[in-house]
Design a protein around this motif. Structure first.
Motif, PDB file in Angstrom:
ATOM      1  N   GLY A  44       0.615  -0.775   0.234  1.00  0.00           N
ATOM      2  CA  GLY A  44       0.315   0.164  -0.063  1.00  0.00           C
ATOM      3  C   GLY A  44       0.965   1.155  -0.005  1.00  0.00           C
ATOM      4  O   GLY A  44      -0.047   2.383  -0.680  1.00  0.00           O
ATOM      5  N   LEU A  48      -0.566   3.291  -3.142  1.00  0.00           N
ATOM      6  CA  LEU A  48      -1.557   3.995  -2.340  1.00  0.00           C
ATOM      7  C   LEU A  48      -1.460   5.687  -1.676  1.00  0.00           C
ATOM      8  O   LEU A  48      -0.283   5.614  -0.741  1.00  0.00           O
ATOM      9  CB  LEU A  48      -2.299   3.393  -1.546  1.00  0.00           C
ATOM     10  N   ARG A  50      -1.009   7.452   1.251  1.00  0.00           N
ATOM     11  CA  ARG A  50      -1.072   7.038   2.491  1.00  0.00           C
ATOM     12  C   ARG A  50      -2.273   7.662   3.491  1.00  0.00           C
ATOM     13  O   ARG A  50      -2.683   6.848   4.700  1.00  0.00           O
ATOM     14  CB  ARG A  50       0.110   7.627   3.351  1.00  0.00           C
ATOM     15  N   SER A  54      -5.210   3.116   3.158  1.00  0.00           N
ATOM     16  CA  SER A  54      -4.858   1.754   2.884  1.00  0.00           C
ATOM     17  C   SER A  54      -4.426   0.852   4.826  1.00  0.00           C
ATOM     18  O   SER A  54      -4.304   1.782   5.803  1.00  0.00           O
ATOM     19  CB  SER A  54      -3.484   1.493   2.789  1.00  0.00           C
ATOM     20  N   ASN A  58      -0.115  -1.998   5.717  1.00  0.00           N
ATOM     21  CA  ASN A  58      -0.069  -1.618   3.978  1.00  0.00           C
ATOM     22  C   ASN A  58      -0.127  -1.988   3.332  1.00  0.00           C
ATOM     23  O   ASN A  58       0.861  -2.570   2.285  1.00  0.00           O
ATOM     24  CB  ASN A  58       1.547  -1.256   4.168  1.00  0.00           C
ATOM     25  N   ILE A  60      -2.699  -3.787   0.167  1.00  0.00           N
ATOM     26  CA  ILE A  60      -3.600  -2.941  -1.331  1.00  0.00           C
ATOM     27  C   ILE A  60      -4.839  -4.157  -0.621  1.00  0.00           C
ATOM     28  O   ILE A  60      -4.509  -4.748  -1.480  1.00  0.00           O
ATOM     29  CB  ILE A  60      -2.814  -3.058  -2.631  1.00  0.00           C
ATOM     30  N   SER A  64      -8.989  -2.431  -5.537  1.00  0.00           N
ATOM     31  CA  SER A  64      -8.408  -0.701  -5.583  1.00  0.00           C
ATOM     32  C   SER A  64      -8.112  -0.867  -7.318  1.00  0.00           C
ATOM     33  O   SER A  64      -7.661  -1.898  -8.120  1.00  0.00           O
ATOM     34  CB  SER A  64      -7.298  -0.910  -4.946  1.00  0.00           C
TER      35      SER A  64
END
Length: 216
Positions: A44, A48, A50, A54, A58, A60, A64
């Motif tokens: 993540g 992504l 932060r 997420s 962390n 994903i 997504s």
């Protein structure tokens, strides 16, 4: 004078890119929209925002939507494991395919994607149900634009061609330059300015060695 870089032909129209080709390296870094089909732990942070939700580890989340470079999307794509699914970029979807079939010459391909044909050919790697339509659209678009490109290259001697090539994708620009070179070479020949045919350095060196051996 030797050139610092000798152009390597692109392999993007085939099954795999040629990573000795600068064009293919640039093309493989173009982004492709994908959707994750499984949870991806500890990734993540890389893909992504932060602050975008997420999970604590962390990861994903499944489902997504991301934009990955083509080379990474190809590496992760697997029909059996279903790690991710690929969404077609708009320029290859049915709406744009209809535009191309009507009149491909009106589209600024370089603006829509500088490696339109190569990137589109690599999309066939992902086994989309629209692959047949995509491949037919790529071929028809190329055929529809090819004659105009070559006609323009043959009728622009000693003229500013920047406006002509601005709307071409990288492969089409290569074709245009090839046509321009052929035209310029013909004009030089017609005016008697063509370079004389001379023996290559290999032949000259061989001849020198032969004479030296005869003298010995």
């Amino acid at each position: 004078m030797s050139e610092a870089y000798f152009r390597v032909e692109s392999g993007a129209l085939g099954p795999e890119e040629n990573f000795l080709s600068l064009d293919d390296i640039l093309m493989s870094h173009e982004k492709l929209p994908v959707r994750t089909e499984i949870l991806m732990p500890r990734l993540g942070t890389f893909f992504l925002d932060r602050s975008g939700g997420s999970e604590a580890d962390n990861a994903i989340p499944q489902g997504s939507k991301l934009e990955l470079p083509l080379w990474l999307a190809k590496g992760l794509f697997d029909n059996k494991r279903r790690i991710l699914s690929v969404e077609l970029p708009k320029i290859y979807q049915e709406g744009w395919r209809t535009v191309f079939s009507a009149d491909a010459n009106v589209v600024d391909l370089h603006k829509m994607g500088p490696h339109f044909y190569g990137f589109g050919s690599q999309l066939l790697h992902f086994d989309s149900p629209e692959n047949t339509d995509i491949s037919q659209s790529l071929l028809q678009t190329f055929v529809g634009r090819f004659r105009r490109i070559m006609d323009s290259s043959q009728n622009a001697y000693n003229e500013d061609t920047s406006a002509l090539v601005a709307r071409l994708d990288e492969m089409e620009r290569g074709l245009f330059q090839t046509g321009q070179k052929g035209l310029n070479d013909f004009q030089y020949w017609e005016k008697g300015q063509a370079s004389q045919i001379t023996a290559s350095n290999l032949v000259q060196n061989y001849t020198k060695r032969k004479f030296t051996d005869m003298e010995d």
